[in-house]
Design a protein around this motif. Structure first.
Motif, PDB file in Angstrom:
ATOM      1  N   LEU A  35      -1.139  11.087 -48.627  1.00  0.00           N
ATOM      2  CA  LEU A  35      -1.096  10.337 -47.372  1.00  0.00           C
ATOM      3  C   LEU A  35      -0.821   8.850 -47.600  1.00  0.00           C
ATOM      4  N   SER A  36      -0.070   8.273 -46.645  1.00  0.00           N
ATOM      5  CA  SER A  36       0.084   6.810 -46.580  1.00  0.00           C
ATOM      6  C   SER A  36      -1.106   6.228 -45.823  1.00  0.00           C
ATOM      7  N   ALA A  37      -1.111   4.918 -45.726  1.00  0.00           N
ATOM      8  CA  ALA A  37      -2.073   4.246 -44.842  1.00  0.00           C
ATOM      9  C   ALA A  37      -1.637   4.470 -43.394  1.00  0.00           C
ATOM     10  N   LEU A  38      -2.550   4.318 -42.428  1.00  0.00           N
ATOM     11  CA  LEU A  38      -2.176   4.395 -41.016  1.00  0.00           C
ATOM     12  C   LEU A  38      -1.086   3.363 -40.753  1.00  0.00           C
ATOM     13  N   THR A  41      -1.200  -0.639 -41.063  1.00  0.00           N
ATOM     14  CA  THR A  41      -2.300  -1.129 -41.909  1.00  0.00           C
ATOM     15  C   THR A  41      -1.781  -1.943 -43.095  1.00  0.00           C
ATOM     16  N   THR A  42      -0.786  -1.403 -43.823  1.00  0.00           N
ATOM     17  CA  THR A  42      -0.346  -2.142 -45.022  1.00  0.00           C
ATOM     18  C   THR A  42       0.225  -3.507 -44.612  1.00  0.00           C
ATOM     19  N   ASN A  43       0.958  -3.549 -43.490  1.00  0.00           N
ATOM     20  CA  ASN A  43       1.449  -4.861 -43.011  1.00  0.00           C
ATOM     21  C   ASN A  43       0.277  -5.795 -42.733  1.00  0.00           C
ATOM     22  N   GLY A 119      -5.770   0.548 -47.531  1.00  0.00           N
ATOM     23  CA  GLY A 119      -5.191   1.357 -46.448  1.00  0.00           C
ATOM     24  C   GLY A 119      -5.171   2.835 -46.801  1.00  0.00           C
ATOM     25  N   GLU A 120      -4.612   3.163 -47.961  1.00  0.00           N
ATOM     26  CA  GLU A 120      -4.516   4.566 -48.373  1.00  0.00           C
ATOM     27  C   GLU A 120      -5.909   5.129 -48.665  1.00  0.00           C
ATOM     28  N   LEU A 121      -6.796   4.288 -49.202  1.00  0.00           N
ATOM     29  CA  LEU A 121      -8.156   4.775 -49.483  1.00  0.00           C
ATOM     30  C   LEU A 121      -8.839   5.175 -48.177  1.00  0.00           C
ATOM     31  N   GLY A 181      -1.117   8.123 -51.478  1.00  0.00           N
ATOM     32  CA  GLY A 181       0.187   7.672 -51.955  1.00  0.00           C
ATOM     33  C   GLY A 181       0.087   6.199 -52.319  1.00  0.00           C
ATOM     34  N   TYR A 182       1.154   5.653 -52.897  1.00  0.00           N
ATOM     35  CA  TYR A 182       1.330   4.204 -53.074  1.00  0.00           C
ATOM     36  C   TYR A 182       0.484   3.580 -54.162  1.00  0.00           C
ATOM     37  N   ILE A 183      -0.810   3.963 -54.269  1.00  0.00           N
ATOM     38  CA  ILE A 183      -1.697   3.212 -55.166  1.00  0.00           C
ATOM     39  C   ILE A 183      -1.771   3.835 -56.556  1.00  0.00           C
ATOM     40  N   GLN A 195       4.949  -0.358 -54.950  1.00  0.00           N
ATOM     41  CA  GLN A 195       5.781  -1.164 -54.042  1.00  0.00           C
ATOM     42  C   GLN A 195       5.819  -0.532 -52.643  1.00  0.00           C
ATOM     43  N   ARG A 196       6.245  -1.347 -51.675  1.00  0.00           N
ATOM     44  CA  ARG A 196       6.240  -0.907 -50.282  1.00  0.00           C
ATOM     45  C   ARG A 196       7.030   0.409 -50.127  1.00  0.00           C
ATOM     46  N   GLY A 197       6.500   1.276 -49.315  1.00  0.00           N
ATOM     47  CA  GLY A 197       7.132   2.592 -49.125  1.00  0.00           C
ATOM     48  C   GLY A 197       6.881   3.539 -50.285  1.00  0.00           C
ATOM     49  N   GLY A 198       5.970   3.152 -51.188  1.00  0.00           N
ATOM     50  CA  GLY A 198       5.801   3.870 -52.450  1.00  0.00           C
ATOM     51  C   GLY A 198       5.144   5.242 -52.371  1.00  0.00           C
ATOM     52  N   SER A 199       4.654   5.647 -51.196  1.00  0.00           N
ATOM     53  CA  SER A 199       4.024   6.975 -51.118  1.00  0.00           C
ATOM     54  C   SER A 199       5.024   8.097 -51.381  1.00  0.00           C
ATOM     55  N   ASP A 200       6.284   7.879 -51.019  1.00  0.00           N
ATOM     56  CA  ASP A 200       7.317   8.888 -51.322  1.00  0.00           C
ATOM     57  C   ASP A 200       7.404   9.071 -52.837  1.00  0.00           C
TER      58      ASP A 200
HETATM   59  N1  ASP Z   1       1.399   2.132 -47.072  1.00  0.00           N
HETATM   60  C1  ASP Z   1       2.454   1.693 -47.963  1.00  0.00           C
HETATM   61  C2  ASP Z   1       3.477   0.867 -47.191  1.00  0.00           C
HETATM   62  O1  ASP Z   1       3.355   0.695 -45.997  1.00  0.00           O
HETATM   63  C3  ASP Z   1       3.120   2.815 -48.687  1.00  0.00           C
HETATM   64  C4  ASP Z   1       3.866   3.814 -47.831  1.00  0.00           C
HETATM   65  O2  ASP Z   1       3.643   3.895 -46.617  1.00  0.00           O
HETATM   66  O3  ASP Z   1       4.678   4.542 -48.389  1.00  0.00           O
HETATM   67  O4  ASP Z   1       4.383   0.359 -47.789  1.00  0.00           O
END
Ligand code: ASP
Ligand code: ADP
Ligand code: MG
Length: 439
Positions: A35-38, A41-43, A119-121, A181-183, A195-200
């Motif tokens: 899972l990503s953050a809601l 949240t990361t912003n 966020g992810e936690l 994801g991400y962390i 890095q941003r978008g890193g959950s993929d």
């Molecule tokens: N939460 C992180 C972000 O917003 C990672 C992700 O969503 O993939 O960049």
């Protein structure tokens, strides 16, 4: 084992989290759910970090309070029993106690990365509570215990694999795992991220590590579209892409995938499916080793590009010149995206300006150096065989009115890249959409 990743919008509302629970329990296949953050949240965490970095504690406190209200409302709607709501509240309390501490201690980059990890936690803990409330057998797998990066800041797949395997053995018989994801942790043992978008990227690495049957990226759109839907009105989902095509699109700006997220799946030959949480039965996109049709598949655009031209009448034809130029970029760990040469000049593009001034200074020893910032790479992706005529002609025809700064063709059979000023991006993508796809 299957790996399913749900992005920020897919978990951004309580009812969306409810849908995620339905999707992951549709069959009995064992799964790791990333899972990503809601969404948002990361912003918000980036913004809190910025306020702390500039020592604006009042602004940071206000942003923390806003985030807190968001989570209080969220957990109330997510859960329905008082017991679980209380449990969720005390978990969220702990995270906000940490934010409280960040206001009192001195700020540094490691602390900032710790803030970004919250966020992810929080999202994974809340989701796990919801599954428990529904009586679904699932275990929370802490990503910080197995996701690792090396000294280069790159994921260490061997280490991830051995740590994850050992971790999974602790939970024999559990069919469903939830993870962040991400962390990750870096080679120093500090909390870090991909890095941003890193959950993929996390999902693809986990898929490769457990040799998953497939990796599913669930998001807010029904697969990879032929053009950027944020810029162009008429776009359509692509049913199949090869790993090479998907990697080019991700690298050159298709936000639906993190730029580096394809290689772990490609290396292990695991198909990646892009699916829509809001339309779970839509076909989406399948990315695999299979290649079909020799044609244009999709367009993407990458902003924030800087073009550097090095002009030298004396040295360019001498062997060894390009090596010397590249060594400067290597020294500053700055990757080059595009390159073109002529008898008197070489032009390259970069997307990381952090060492631009130092690079420029060193390049000046070779001749004149021209720098243009705020450029965009427009990337046409498909399966282009050299024998097939007409593609380049069609592209040039579409862009007859657009000033093009650089062109790269033939580097791979999957990519034709053009460099234009950022102000030409919308027009370029729209014109190409009209001419290449008749839309
Ligand atoms: N939460 C992180 C972000 O917003 C990672 C992700 O969503 O993939 O960049
Ligand atoms: P998530 O939060 O699920 O990771 P992202 O916002 O990172 O979702 O990625 C999905 C978004 O990517 C879509 O909503 C869409 O606006 C954008 N996008 C950009 N280019 C493309 C493309 N070629 N195909 C599909 N979506 C794209
Ligand atoms: Mg994303």
């Amino acid at each position: 084992m299957q790996v399913l990743k749900f992005g920020g919008t897919s978990v951004g509302k309580p009812e969306r989290m409810h849908s995620v629970a339905e999707i992951i329990t549709r069959d009995e296949e064992p799964k790791i759910v990333v899972l990503s953050a809601l969404s948002g949240t990361t912003n918000a965490l980036v913004s809190i970090g910025e306020s702390l970095a500039s020592d604006d504690k009042i602004a940071a406190q206000e942003k923390i309070d806003n985030l807190r209200s968001h989570y209080d409302a969220f957990l109330f709607d997510l859960l329905s029993t008082d017991a679980k709501r209380e449990e969720a509240k005390s978990i969220i309390d702990e995270h906000f106690e940490f934010f409280g501490i960040t206001l009192k201690i001195s700020f540094n980059e490691a602390l900032n990365r710790d803030i970004l990890a919250q966020g992810e936690l929080m999202s994974t803990k809340l989701f796990t509570l919801y599954l428990q409330e529904k009586g679904i057998n699932a275990a929370l797998l802490p990503a910080l215990e197995f996701m690792r990066t090396n000294e280069e800041g790159e994921p260490d797949l061997d280490k991830i694999q051995s740590l994850l395997k050992a971790k999974l053995e602790d939970f024999e018989g559990v069919p469903l795992f939830i993870t962040q994801g991400y962390i990750c942790k870096n080679y120093k043992g500090e909390i870090d991220n991909l890095q941003r978008g890193g959950s993929d990227y996390s999902a693809s690495l986990i898929g490769a590590a457990v040799n998953a049957q497939n990796i599913q990226i669930w998001t807010d759109i029904d697969g990879m579209h032929n053009n950027d839907p944020r810029v162009v009105d008429k776009t359509f989902p692509i049913a199949e892409l090869s790993f090479d095509e998907a990697a080019e699109l991700a690298y050159f700006g298709a936000k639906i995938l993190h730029p580096a997220s394809i290689w772990p799946a490609q290396k292990t030959g695991i198909p990646v499916k892009l699916l829509n949480t809001m339309q779970p039965d839509a076909k989406g996109t399948v990315i695999s080793n299979a290649t079909n049709s020799d044609d244009v598949k999709a367009l993407a655009a990458k902003d924030g590009i800087t073009a550097i031209k090095i002009k030298s009448t004396r040295m360019l034809l001498a062997y060894g010149f390009l090596r010397k130029v590249f060594e400067i970029f290597e020294k500053y760990k700055t990757p080059i995206d595009m390159i073109t040469t002529s008898e008197v000049a070489v032009s390259v593009t970069i997307d990381d300006n952090s060492n631009l001034e130092k690079i420029k200074k060193e390049l000046l020893q070779f001749g004149q150096v021209e720098v243009d910032t705020n450029q965009t790479i427009i990337c046409v992706v498909g399966n282009f065989v050299a024998e097939r005529k007409g593609i380049v002609h069609k592209i040039f025809d579409s862009l007859a009115d657009i000033p093009i700064r650089m062109i790269s063709y033939g580097g791979s059979r999957h990519n034709i890249s053009l460099l234009t000023d950022r102000s030409q991006k919308e027009a370029s993508l729209k014109k190409l959409n009209e001419h290449l796809f008749g839309l």
